[in-house]
Design a protein around this motif. Sequence first.
Motif, short mmCIF file in Angstrom:
data_model
loop_
_atom_site.label_atom_id
_atom_site.label_comp_id
_atom_site.label_asym_id
_atom_site.label_seq_id
_atom_site.Cartn_x
_atom_site.Cartn_y
_atom_site.Cartn_z
N SER B 248 0.81 -1.22 0.00
CA SER B 248 0.00 0.00 0.00
C SER B 248 0.85 1.28 0.00
O SER B 248 0.34 2.36 -0.26
N GLU B 249 2.14 1.14 0.27
CA GLU B 249 3.00 2.33 0.35
C GLU B 249 4.06 2.36 -0.74
O GLU B 249 4.73 3.38 -0.92
N THR B 250 4.24 1.26 -1.46
CA THR B 250 5.39 1.15 -2.36
C THR B 250 5.00 0.69 -3.76
O THR B 250 4.13 -0.15 -3.93
N VAL B 251 5.69 1.30 -4.74
CA VAL B 251 5.53 0.87 -6.13
C VAL B 251 6.89 0.45 -6.65
O VAL B 251 7.90 1.11 -6.38
N SER B 263 -1.36 3.77 -2.46
CA SER B 263 -2.52 3.36 -3.22
C SER B 263 -3.25 2.27 -2.44
O SER B 263 -2.67 1.65 -1.55
N ASP B 264 -4.50 2.03 -2.75
CA ASP B 264 -5.20 0.92 -2.10
C ASP B 264 -5.48 -0.19 -3.12
O ASP B 264 -6.45 -0.92 -3.01
N LEU B 265 -4.65 -0.27 -4.15
CA LEU B 265 -4.83 -1.29 -5.19
C LEU B 265 -4.17 -2.59 -4.76
O LEU B 265 -3.18 -2.57 -4.01
N PRO B 266 -4.68 -3.73 -5.24
CA PRO B 266 -4.06 -5.01 -4.85
C PRO B 266 -2.64 -5.14 -5.38
O PRO B 266 -2.29 -4.54 -6.40
N MET B 267 -1.85 -5.94 -4.68
CA MET B 267 -0.46 -6.14 -5.04
C MET B 267 -0.35 -6.70 -6.47
O MET B 267 -1.14 -7.54 -6.88
N GLY B 268 0.61 -6.19 -7.23
CA GLY B 268 0.83 -6.70 -8.59
C GLY B 268 0.07 -5.94 -9.65
O GLY B 268 0.30 -6.14 -10.84
N THR B 269 -0.84 -5.03 -9.25
CA THR B 269 -1.57 -4.25 -10.24
C THR B 269 -0.62 -3.37 -11.04
O THR B 269 0.27 -2.73 -10.46
N GLU B 270 -0.80 -3.39 -12.36
CA GLU B 270 0.03 -2.50 -13.18
C GLU B 270 -0.45 -1.06 -13.00
O GLU B 270 -1.62 -0.77 -13.20
N VAL B 271 0.45 -0.20 -12.61
CA VAL B 271 0.09 1.20 -12.36
C VAL B 271 1.14 2.11 -12.97
O VAL B 271 2.12 1.65 -13.56
N ALA B 272 0.92 3.41 -12.84
CA ALA B 272 1.93 4.38 -13.21
C ALA B 272 2.03 5.39 -12.08
O ALA B 272 1.04 5.73 -11.45
N VAL B 273 3.24 5.83 -11.82
CA VAL B 273 3.44 6.90 -10.85
C VAL B 273 3.45 8.19 -11.66
O VAL B 273 4.26 8.36 -12.57
N SER B 342 14.94 13.63 -8.37
CA SER B 342 14.37 13.27 -7.08
C SER B 342 13.05 13.98 -6.86
O SER B 342 12.76 14.97 -7.53
N TRP B 343 12.22 13.43 -6.00
CA TRP B 343 10.95 14.07 -5.70
C TRP B 343 10.46 13.69 -4.32
O TRP B 343 10.84 12.66 -3.77
N ASP B 344 9.62 14.55 -3.79
CA ASP B 344 8.99 14.29 -2.51
C ASP B 344 7.90 13.24 -2.72
O ASP B 344 7.08 13.39 -3.61
N PRO B 345 7.91 12.17 -1.94
CA PRO B 345 6.92 11.10 -2.16
C PRO B 345 5.48 11.60 -2.14
O PRO B 345 4.61 11.03 -2.81
N SER B 346 5.18 12.68 -1.40
CA SER B 346 3.81 13.16 -1.33
C SER B 346 3.42 13.92 -2.59
O SER B 346 2.27 14.29 -2.78
N ALA B 347 4.41 14.19 -3.47
CA ALA B 347 4.13 14.99 -4.67
C ALA B 347 3.64 14.14 -5.85
O ALA B 347 3.28 14.68 -6.88
N VAL B 348 3.66 12.82 -5.70
CA VAL B 348 3.24 11.98 -6.83
C VAL B 348 1.92 11.29 -6.50
O VAL B 348 1.51 11.19 -5.35
N SER B 349 1.24 10.85 -7.55
CA SER B 349 0.05 10.03 -7.31
C SER B 349 0.18 8.75 -8.13
O SER B 349 0.78 8.73 -9.19
N VAL B 350 -0.39 7.69 -7.58
CA VAL B 350 -0.35 6.40 -8.24
C VAL B 350 -1.65 6.22 -9.00
O VAL B 350 -2.74 6.35 -8.42
N VAL B 351 -1.58 6.01 -10.32
CA VAL B 351 -2.80 5.88 -11.11
C VAL B 351 -2.82 4.56 -11.87
O VAL B 351 -1.80 4.08 -12.34
N ALA B 352 -4.01 3.98 -11.97
CA ALA B 352 -4.20 2.77 -12.76
C ALA B 352 -5.02 3.15 -14.00
O ALA B 352 -5.43 4.30 -14.16
N ASP B 353 -5.27 2.19 -14.88
CA ASP B 353 -6.03 2.48 -16.11
C ASP B 353 -7.48 2.86 -15.80
O ASP B 353 -8.06 2.37 -14.87
#
Lengths: 295, 353
Positions: B248-251, B263-273, B342-353
Motif C-alpha cells: 500500500s505504500e510502495t511501487v 494506493s489501495d490497489l491489490p499487489m501486482g496491479t500495473e500502475v503508473a506513478v 528526485s521528488w517528494d513522495p507526497s508529490a506523486v500520485s499512483v494511477v491505474a487504467d
Amino acid sequence: MSRLLNKTANKTAGSAVEPHGWTKGVLQANGWLVYAFFYAPILLLVIFSFSDSRNVGVWGGFTLDWYEGFVDSQQTQAALWNSVKIATVSTGISVVLGTMSALALERFKFRGKQVFDALLYLPIIIPDVTMAVMMLLFFAEFFDVLNAVFGTELRKGFSSIALSHIAFSISFVSVVVRARLAGMSSHLEEAALDLYATRWQAFRFVTFPQILPGILGGALLAMTISLDDVVITQFVTGPGWTTLPVYVFGLIRRGVTPLINAVSVVMLMASMTLVALSLLVERVRNVGTNQRRGF
Amino acid sequence: MTAAVEITGITKRFGDVVAVDNIDLTIADGEFFALLGPSGCGKTTTLRMIAGLEFPTQGSLKIFGDEVGTLPPNKRPVNTVFQNYALFPHLNALDNVAFGLKMQGVDKSTARKRALETIDLVQLTGMDARKPSELSGGQQQRVALARALVNQPKVLLLDEPLGALDLKLRQEMQGELKNLQQNLGVSFVFVTHDQEEALTMSDRMAVMNDGKLLQVGSPEEIYEHPANRFVADFIGQTNLLEGRVLDSETVCLANGAHVTGTSDLPMGTEVAVSLRPERAHLGPRDETHSRQAAVDGVVESVTYLGNARVYHVRFDWMVIEVREENRPGATLHEPGTPVSVSWDPSAVSVVAD
C-alpha cells in the motif's frame, strides 16, 4: 522604347495570372462573339416586330400594326391570360411544396430519404416529351376514374395543365431552396429554439428570412418555365385552354408573320421584367435590413 | 438546496454509437462548472441534453428539481451560448439580443430596454445597430452572451465559447466571464477541451472520455489526485512512470527501483506513478536525498521557455520531463550531464487504467 515601357507598366499593373498580350485579345474577341451569338437573334426579333411587311426578314418601314394586332386579337389575349393564370397558380403551389420538400430533405432524417431525394429530381432529368406522354396518359386515366367513381365532370384544361406544371416546378424550386438551406447553419434554428421560439416561430423568424432569396429565385424559375412550356402543355391542354407559347407554336404552322415577332417581344419583355423585379426585391431587402430597426 | 442540474444514469446513443454512457452528475446553484475532455468524449452531447437539443436515450435529467428529460428547448429555463455563436445574420445586435424576449411575448419597449441594458452589461454600448457581419469575433461572442443572458436563465450553457478567439482575447474573456458569473450568481456550465481554461475558470469540473465520466471535483482535487491514468495525463503535463504495486505504500518501477507511492490497489496491479514536471528536482548524482525518491538519469536535451527550462532526462527505460523555474542562480545542466531526478513522495500520485 515607349512600347517597352508600356509592357513593363502592364506587367506591374495586372496580376501574373491575368491574361495579357494576344491571349487577352483573343479572349476578349471570344467574349464579344458569345454575346453576339446570344443577343443578335433577339435584336433581329425586336427590329422585325416593327417591320411593315408580311414577310419576316424583309424590312418594309416602321409600323406598330403587329402590336395592334396582338392587342386586338381575342385569341392572343385569351392565350396570354391562360398563361398568366396557370403560371401564377402553379408557381404558388409549387413554391410551397418545393420549399417544404427542401426543408424535409435538408433538415430531417426519415426512412426512405435517399429514394425520395433521387425521385424528386427525376422531372429535371427526364425529357419533356416523355413527361408529356406520361402526363397525358395519367390525366386520361385519372380523370376517367374520378368521373366514373365520383360522378364529376373533370376534363383536360386548366387543372391538368396546372398540375403538370406543378409536378415539374417542385423539383426546380426544391433544388434552389436546398442550395440556400445547405449554406445556412442548422445551429441558427437550434439557437432560436433555445431562445424560446416554437418550431413555427423558428421557421418564421429565422429560417424563412434566411432562405427567402432562394424561395424567390425558385419562384421566378418556376414561373419562367411555366410561361415557356410548350411540349407538356400541348399534350395535356383541353378546349379553351391554349397558352401563349402553344398559341405561337400554332401560328407558325399557319405561316410566319411579324405578329409572332410582336408576341415574342411581349413574352421576352415579361421575362426580363420578372428577372429585373427579383433583382430589385433582393436589393431593397438588403438595404432595408441594414437600417436600424428596433421592435 | 436544490441542485441546478441533476443528471442520473443518463445514456445517449446515436444508432450504434454510445455518445454518453450512463453518467451521474450534479451541478450546484451558482456554480461555475466545466465539462472537460478531448473532442468526441460526449461533453457537448451532455450539454445539448441539458439544453434540450438532444433527448437522452435513458436516465433522468432535472433542472431545479423539475424533470425535463424530453422537454423541448423552448420550455426549459436555460439558455445556450453556441460554439461559433450562431447569431442570426439578418438581425442586428439589438434584435439578436431581444429575440428571446420577443418569443416570450415581452412587450416591445420593455424588450428593447432590457436588451440595451444587457448590451451595456457585455460592454457593447453603441453597437446595437450593427449586423453580426459588421462585428469582430470578440464582439460577436459578447452579443451571443448577451442574447442568452437577457432571458435571465437559471443555468447558462456555454459550448466552447472562447474556441474561436485568439489567445490574448481569450484570456481577457476568461476573466470577464468569471466576473460576470460571480456577479450574476447564475450557474454556468462550460464545455471546453482546453484543460488550462477549465482549471483557471471553474469552481468544479468533470473530466470525460469515450462517453464516460472519469472524475468530478475542484480543479485542485483533479490536478493533485487524478482518478486514473487518463485524467493524470489529460490535465496538465505529467510523466507516467510505469510499475507495479508492491504494497500500500510502495511501487516497484520498471527498472526495479522501489519508490513510495500510496494506493489501495491489490499487489501486482500495473500502475503508473504520475510525476509532474515541476515537482521533480534535478541534482548531481552524489547528492543525498533525505526521505526522497530518486532515479538516476542523463540530461538529453533542454528546452528554454523564458520563465523556465524543461529538461528531457533519459532513464534506462524512458525519457521524462523536468521543469525548473528560471530563477537567478539556478543551476544549468548541459545535455550529457549525469543527474539524479528526485521528488517528494507526497508529490506523486499512483494511477491505474
